[in-house]
Write an enzyme that holds these catalytic residues in place. Structure first.
Site, PDB file in Angstrom:
ATOM      1  N   GLU A  17      65.976 -75.956  33.458  1.00  0.00           N
ATOM      2  CA  GLU A  17      66.939 -75.467  32.463  1.00  0.00           C
ATOM      3  C   GLU A  17      67.232 -73.978  32.667  1.00  0.00           C
ATOM      4  O   GLU A  17      66.327 -73.182  32.864  1.00  0.00           O
ATOM      5  CB  GLU A  17      66.355 -75.704  31.061  1.00  0.00           C
ATOM      6  CG  GLU A  17      67.290 -75.257  29.961  1.00  0.00           C
ATOM      7  CD  GLU A  17      66.816 -75.731  28.582  1.00  0.00           C
ATOM      8  OE1 GLU A  17      66.453 -76.913  28.431  1.00  0.00           O
ATOM      9  OE2 GLU A  17      66.811 -74.886  27.663  1.00  0.00           O
ATOM     10  N   GLY A 108      71.610 -77.875  17.566  1.00  0.00           N
ATOM     11  CA  GLY A 108      71.836 -76.456  17.852  1.00  0.00           C
ATOM     12  C   GLY A 108      71.058 -75.530  16.934  1.00  0.00           C
ATOM     13  O   GLY A 108      70.761 -75.861  15.786  1.00  0.00           O
ATOM     14  N   LYS A 167      69.359 -91.491  17.305  1.00  0.00           N
ATOM     15  CA  LYS A 167      70.087 -90.879  18.432  1.00  0.00           C
ATOM     16  C   LYS A 167      70.047 -91.797  19.654  1.00  0.00           C
ATOM     17  O   LYS A 167      71.023 -91.914  20.387  1.00  0.00           O
ATOM     18  CB  LYS A 167      69.476 -89.506  18.786  1.00  0.00           C
ATOM     19  CG  LYS A 167      69.711 -88.443  17.721  1.00  0.00           C
ATOM     20  CD  LYS A 167      69.365 -87.036  18.186  1.00  0.00           C
ATOM     21  CE  LYS A 167      67.904 -86.705  18.118  1.00  0.00           C
ATOM     22  NZ  LYS A 167      67.634 -85.244  18.264  1.00  0.00           N
TER      23      LYS A 167
HETATM   24  P1  FAD Z   1      69.353 -83.185  15.163  1.00  0.00           P
HETATM   25  O1  FAD Z   1      68.999 -84.430  15.893  1.00  0.00           O
HETATM   26  O2  FAD Z   1      70.683 -83.106  14.524  1.00  0.00           O
HETATM   27  O3  FAD Z   1      68.198 -82.926  14.094  1.00  0.00           O
HETATM   28  C1  FAD Z   1      68.121 -81.695  13.380  1.00  0.00           C
HETATM   29  C2  FAD Z   1      67.262 -81.882  12.131  1.00  0.00           C
HETATM   30  O4  FAD Z   1      67.931 -82.731  11.194  1.00  0.00           O
HETATM   31  C3  FAD Z   1      65.906 -82.541  12.369  1.00  0.00           C
HETATM   32  O5  FAD Z   1      64.994 -81.972  11.476  1.00  0.00           O
HETATM   33  C4  FAD Z   1      66.140 -84.018  12.041  1.00  0.00           C
HETATM   34  O6  FAD Z   1      64.952 -84.646  11.604  1.00  0.00           O
HETATM   35  C5  FAD Z   1      67.173 -83.899  10.918  1.00  0.00           C
HETATM   36  N1  FAD Z   1      68.150 -85.000  10.881  1.00  0.00           N
HETATM   37  C6  FAD Z   1      68.739 -85.618  11.936  1.00  0.00           C
HETATM   38  N2  FAD Z   1      69.623 -86.535  11.480  1.00  0.00           N
HETATM   39  C7  FAD Z   1      69.609 -86.479  10.123  1.00  0.00           C
HETATM   40  C8  FAD Z   1      70.310 -87.169   9.077  1.00  0.00           C
HETATM   41  N3  FAD Z   1      71.209 -88.125   9.337  1.00  0.00           N
HETATM   42  N4  FAD Z   1      70.026 -86.852   7.794  1.00  0.00           N
HETATM   43  C9  FAD Z   1      69.101 -85.886   7.490  1.00  0.00           C
HETATM   44  N5  FAD Z   1      68.410 -85.209   8.441  1.00  0.00           N
HETATM   45  C10 FAD Z   1      68.661 -85.498   9.742  1.00  0.00           C
HETATM   46  N6  FAD Z   1      69.698 -75.114  20.844  1.00  0.00           N
HETATM   47  C11 FAD Z   1      70.849 -74.470  21.122  1.00  0.00           C
HETATM   48  O7  FAD Z   1      71.458 -73.834  20.251  1.00  0.00           O
HETATM   49  N7  FAD Z   1      71.370 -74.490  22.404  1.00  0.00           N
HETATM   50  C12 FAD Z   1      70.780 -75.182  23.411  1.00  0.00           C
HETATM   51  O8  FAD Z   1      71.282 -75.213  24.525  1.00  0.00           O
HETATM   52  C13 FAD Z   1      69.564 -75.861  23.148  1.00  0.00           C
HETATM   53  N8  FAD Z   1      68.915 -76.549  24.104  1.00  0.00           N
HETATM   54  C14 FAD Z   1      67.792 -77.288  23.792  1.00  0.00           C
HETATM   55  C15 FAD Z   1      67.175 -78.039  24.798  1.00  0.00           C
HETATM   56  C16 FAD Z   1      66.055 -78.806  24.499  1.00  0.00           C
HETATM   57  C17 FAD Z   1      65.429 -79.649  25.603  1.00  0.00           C
HETATM   58  C18 FAD Z   1      65.516 -78.813  23.184  1.00  0.00           C
HETATM   59  C19 FAD Z   1      64.296 -79.618  22.841  1.00  0.00           C
HETATM   60  C20 FAD Z   1      66.106 -78.029  22.192  1.00  0.00           C
HETATM   61  C21 FAD Z   1      67.245 -77.266  22.475  1.00  0.00           C
HETATM   62  N9  FAD Z   1      67.889 -76.495  21.508  1.00  0.00           N
HETATM   63  C22 FAD Z   1      69.047 -75.814  21.823  1.00  0.00           C
HETATM   64  C23 FAD Z   1      67.346 -76.388  20.144  1.00  0.00           C
HETATM   65  C24 FAD Z   1      67.927 -77.452  19.194  1.00  0.00           C
HETATM   66  O9  FAD Z   1      69.333 -77.421  19.185  1.00  0.00           O
HETATM   67  C25 FAD Z   1      67.429 -77.112  17.786  1.00  0.00           C
HETATM   68  O10 FAD Z   1      66.037 -77.257  17.706  1.00  0.00           O
HETATM   69  C26 FAD Z   1      68.108 -77.876  16.660  1.00  0.00           C
HETATM   70  O11 FAD Z   1      67.707 -77.282  15.426  1.00  0.00           O
HETATM   71  C27 FAD Z   1      67.731 -79.347  16.588  1.00  0.00           C
HETATM   72  O12 FAD Z   1      68.460 -80.044  17.481  1.00  0.00           O
HETATM   73  P2  FAD Z   1      68.497 -81.656  17.483  1.00  0.00           P
HETATM   74  O13 FAD Z   1      69.415 -81.977  18.590  1.00  0.00           O
HETATM   75  O14 FAD Z   1      67.162 -82.244  17.458  1.00  0.00           O
HETATM   76  O15 FAD Z   1      69.247 -81.909  16.084  1.00  0.00           O
END
Ligand code: FAD
Length: 287
Positions: A17, A108, A167
């Site tokens: 990454e 994000g 997801k």
């Molecule tokens: P989601 O899957 O949307 O989940 C976010 C939160 O909401 C979780 O607590 C989940 O339990 C909860 N949730 C999900 N769906 C629901 C629902 N329907 N109702 C209620 N709650 C729900 N961040 C960046 O800004 N840029 C990047 O490029 C980036 N790269 C990353 C790469 C990796 C490999 C990882 C592990 C993380 C990365 N992140 C990045 C960080 C990530 O975007 C953040 O940690 C973000 O807060 C969570 O992302 P997620 O995709 O898990 O979100």
């Protein structure tokens, strides 16, 4: 090649990454580091999408350049925070126009300086919605984020795992985890995810430490723990970054040895755009 296909090959798939640099000089430095990193033969690399969507154009530009100039398979990160659905769709189109078929669909991080996460009024709220959108547009292989130590905003471990399953059911082909320093957290996570019937590859995210202060800052941000065995290592290199790099190589090597023994499908390295530690770790592992 799509990541879904990469993880069906035998052997370990390495992925690396990068973050999208802010300056032209940073771009050139990254492209030269990538030339060195190519020697470890990564299956693909990925480029982050800045907090709050702050690097949209830079990310799109860099994934295109890596794909075109470096001949490496690339995965573009895309987050839902800080942008409308139309803007997110435009990025998916821009990836497609550049021949990018791999997507990391994410919620994000909030923009720098903000602590609470608020959805854009016209945007997607969760990563699962972005997965559905990318599936509907067609042509992408999609990865999503997983959190062995539970996502900081999750109501509970059970709900976080439930949303991860959502997801995958929406069409994700792989899960890439947040960094962790205690492999037991990953092993327990895999067990819990598999118990839900989720079968896609769960790729551990590994951070080679570059300095003690940096790892303390990162872990505070993503609320990952520093286990006592790492704390003891950091205490010895607190004021010495060169020594921290070497200690980080040693720690990550031992972490990866355990993960490979466990049977992971791949290793995802948070390279911070540096090749030195990555090459040393791969050499130690005989990769
Ligand atoms: P989601 O899957 O949307 O989940 C976010 C939160 O909401 C979780 O607590 C989940 O339990 C909860 N949730 C999900 N769906 C629901 C629902 N329907 N109702 C209620 N709650 C729900 N961040 C960046 O800004 N840029 C990047 O490029 C980036 N790269 C990353 C790469 C990796 C490999 C990882 C592990 C993380 C990365 N992140 C990045 C960080 C990530 O975007 C953040 O940690 C973000 O807060 C969570 O992302 P997620 O995709 O898990 O979100």
């Amino acid at each position: 090649m799509k990541i879904a296909d990469l993880y069906t090959r035998s052997g370990l798939t390495l992925s690396v990454e990068f973050f999208a640099p802010k300056t032209d000089k940073g771009d050139e430095n990254l492209l030269s580091e990538i030339e060195i990193i190519k020697q470890v033969n990564p299956g693909y690399c990925s480029v982050t999408y800045g907090a709050g969507g702050s690097t949209r154009d830079k990310t799109v530009d860099m994934v295109g350049r890596i794909h075109r100039q470096c001949g490496l398979e690339v995965m573009g990160h895309l987050t839902v925070v800080g942008q409308s659905k139309a803007e997110a769709r435009a990025v998916l189109d821009a990836f497609k126009q550049r021949g990018i078929v791999n997507l990391l669909a994410l919620g994000g991080d909030p923009p720098q300086g903000m602590t609470d996460w608020r959805p854009h009024p016209d945007g997607f709220h969760y990563a699962a919605e972005l997965v559905r959108e990318a599936v509907a547009r067609g042509g992408f292989s999609i990865a999503v984020a997983g959190f062995p130590e539970v996502h900081p905003r999750a109501v509970s471990r059970a709900s976080d795992l439930g949303y991860l399953k959502e997801k995958v059911e929406a069409g994700a082909d792989a899960i890439i985890t947040q960094l962790f320093f205690d492999n037991d957290d990953y092993y327990r996570y895999v067990e819990d995810v598999r118990r839900l019937g989720v079968k896609v590859p769960i790729v551990p995210g590994v951070l080679p430490i570059l300095s003690a202060s940096q790892v303390r800052r990162f872990t505070a941000l993503c609320q990952a723990k520093i286990p006592p065995q790492l704390d003891a290592v950091l205490a010895k290199v607190e004021q010495d970054d060169a020594a921290a790099v070497e200690a980080g190589i040693d720690y990550a090597t031992r972490q990866c040895e355990g993960l490979i023994k466990f049977g992971v499908p791949g290793l995802h390295f948070y390279s911070l755009n540096k090749s030195y530690s990555l090459r040393a770790i791969c050499k130690n592992l005989g990769l």
